[in-house]
Design an enzyme around this catalytic site. Structure first.
Site, mmCIF file in Angstrom:
data_model
loop_
_atom_site.group_PDB
_atom_site.id
_atom_site.type_symbol
_atom_site.label_atom_id
_atom_site.label_comp_id
_atom_site.label_asym_id
_atom_site.label_seq_id
_atom_site.Cartn_x
_atom_site.Cartn_y
_atom_site.Cartn_z
ATOM 1 N N MET A 7 31.822 40.556 42.480
ATOM 2 C CA MET A 7 32.165 39.673 41.254
ATOM 3 C C MET A 7 31.972 39.941 40.106
ATOM 4 O O MET A 7 31.625 39.172 39.121
ATOM 5 C CB MET A 7 31.441 38.232 41.730
ATOM 6 C CG MET A 7 31.803 37.716 42.895
ATOM 7 S SD MET A 7 33.118 37.884 43.549
ATOM 8 C CE MET A 7 34.151 36.266 43.194
ATOM 9 N N LEU A 42 35.663 45.416 36.553
ATOM 10 C CA LEU A 42 35.408 46.709 36.296
ATOM 11 C C LEU A 42 36.325 46.977 34.995
ATOM 12 O O LEU A 42 37.573 46.811 35.086
ATOM 13 C CB LEU A 42 35.768 47.599 37.388
ATOM 14 C CG LEU A 42 34.899 47.396 38.869
ATOM 15 C CD1 LEU A 42 35.582 47.891 40.095
ATOM 16 C CD2 LEU A 42 33.512 47.811 38.650
ATOM 17 N N ASN A 52 40.115 46.629 47.346
ATOM 18 C CA ASN A 52 39.546 45.162 46.977
ATOM 19 C C ASN A 52 39.963 44.275 48.232
ATOM 20 O O ASN A 52 41.094 44.499 48.713
ATOM 21 C CB ASN A 52 39.848 44.601 45.876
ATOM 22 C CG ASN A 52 39.125 43.459 45.359
ATOM 23 O OD1 ASN A 52 37.859 43.116 45.763
ATOM 24 N ND2 ASN A 52 39.714 42.408 44.959
ATOM 25 N N HIS A 95 40.649 40.266 48.494
ATOM 26 C CA HIS A 95 40.732 39.067 47.566
ATOM 27 C C HIS A 95 41.214 37.754 48.591
ATOM 28 O O HIS A 95 41.919 37.873 49.600
ATOM 29 C CB HIS A 95 41.716 39.206 46.742
ATOM 30 C CG HIS A 95 41.716 37.882 45.742
ATOM 31 N ND1 HIS A 95 40.789 37.615 44.845
ATOM 32 C CD2 HIS A 95 42.600 37.000 45.790
ATOM 33 C CE1 HIS A 95 41.088 36.535 44.342
ATOM 34 N NE2 HIS A 95 42.323 36.041 44.819
ATOM 35 N N ASP A 131 42.603 41.536 40.117
ATOM 36 C CA ASP A 131 43.021 40.918 41.574
ATOM 37 C C ASP A 131 44.775 41.271 41.538
ATOM 38 O O ASP A 131 45.433 40.470 41.880
ATOM 39 C CB ASP A 131 42.860 39.424 41.869
ATOM 40 C CG ASP A 131 41.521 39.338 42.039
ATOM 41 O OD1 ASP A 131 40.669 39.988 42.330
ATOM 42 O OD2 ASP A 131 40.994 38.141 41.408
HETATM 43 C C1 GAR Z 1 35.049 37.238 50.198
HETATM 44 O O1 GAR Z 1 35.789 36.067 50.365
HETATM 45 C C2 GAR Z 1 35.885 37.934 49.202
HETATM 46 O O2 GAR Z 1 37.168 37.934 49.676
HETATM 47 C C3 GAR Z 1 35.782 37.226 47.729
HETATM 48 O O3 GAR Z 1 34.213 37.045 47.914
HETATM 49 C C4 GAR Z 1 33.815 36.960 49.226
HETATM 50 C C5 GAR Z 1 32.813 37.901 49.685
HETATM 51 O O4 GAR Z 1 31.778 37.310 50.875
HETATM 52 N N1 GAR Z 1 36.131 38.253 46.739
HETATM 53 C C6 GAR Z 1 36.703 37.844 45.809
HETATM 54 O O5 GAR Z 1 36.816 36.454 45.274
HETATM 55 C C7 GAR Z 1 37.008 38.690 44.758
HETATM 56 N N2 GAR Z 1 38.110 38.358 43.719
HETATM 57 P P1 GAR Z 1 31.291 38.650 51.376
HETATM 58 O O6 GAR Z 1 30.151 38.955 50.403
HETATM 59 O O7 GAR Z 1 30.652 37.839 52.434
HETATM 60 O O8 GAR Z 1 31.970 39.901 51.788
#
Ligand code: GAR
Length: 215
Positions: A97, A100, A114, A116, A152
């Protein structure tokens, strides 16, 4: 033997929190015997729960704590140094989060992926499930994409769709989407390390013609 060893690709996974996508990737890499290993997990927070999970899975960890760096450039420089230490063939953002900087993205362009939790280009950024519910979406999902300097955004490797139920709240919808992430992200990275993806004119083609979607 040497040839076999040099063919093994190095995957580095960047996390900020829970690490469930990281866990799915580590497990699938071992179970399906990808020509790769998860060489390291790097967290942007020292208290990321995914760090303990990674260690329990036998993966080396590092922390580049975002709170220790006042300037984004300094954080990016340190992150680049740590990530380079793993000589990665793939850098997989998994709930990382932190935006970069362009130098980091350029350095790893073409091997930076990535996941998303929306069907991009819908709902980049935060609170994707809340926004999908507010918009009255009947379908939502998750996207794996190559990372560009834009948040994203970037060539889409794979998407998975799920229905939005009338009685969903953010938590129930997030759980349904997460289950799809755990399928499409490992599959995408496996294709990448097996050399089964090709970037053509900003689009990604799976060279075996396998479906790049999941419903
Ligand atoms: C996931 O849902 C991922 O898609 C999201 O954070 C969560 C992480 O879960 N990522 C974003 O929103 C990036 N833009 P995790 O730590 O259990 O993998």
């Amino acid at each position: 033997m040497a040839d076999t060893l040099t063919a093994v690709k190095s995957i580095v996974i960047l996390i900020s929190g829970r690490g469930s996508n990281m866990e799915a990737m580590v497990r699938r890499c071992a179970e399906e015997r990808w020509p790769a290993r998860v060489a390291g997990v790097v967290a942007s927070r020292a208290d990321a729960p995914g760090l303990a999970l990674a260690r329990a899975l036998g993966v080396g960890t590092s922390v580049v704590d975002q709170r220790a760096f006042a300037a984004r450039e300094a954080f990016d420089d340190e992150l680049a140094r740590v990530v380079d230490g793993f000589a990665p063939d793939v850098v997989a953002l998994a709930g990382f989060m932190r935006i970069l900087g362009p130098d980091f993205v350029r350095r790893h362009e073409g091997r930076l992926l990535n996941v998303h939790p929306s069907l991009l280009p819908a709902f980049p950024g935060l609170h994707t499930h809340r926004r999908a519910l507010q918009a009255g979406c009947k379908l939502t999902g998750a996207t794996v994409h190559f990372v560009t300097a834009e948040l994203d955004h970037g060539p889409i490797v794979m998407q998975g769709a799920v229905p939005v139920h009338a009685d969903d709240d953010e938590a129930t919808l997030a759980a349904r989407v997460l289950a799809v992430e755990h399928v499409i992200y490992p599959r995408s990275v496996r294709w990448f390390v097996e050399g089964r993806l090709r970037l053509e004119g900003g689009r990604v083609r799976q060279l075996d013609g396998l479906p790049q979607w999941l419903t």
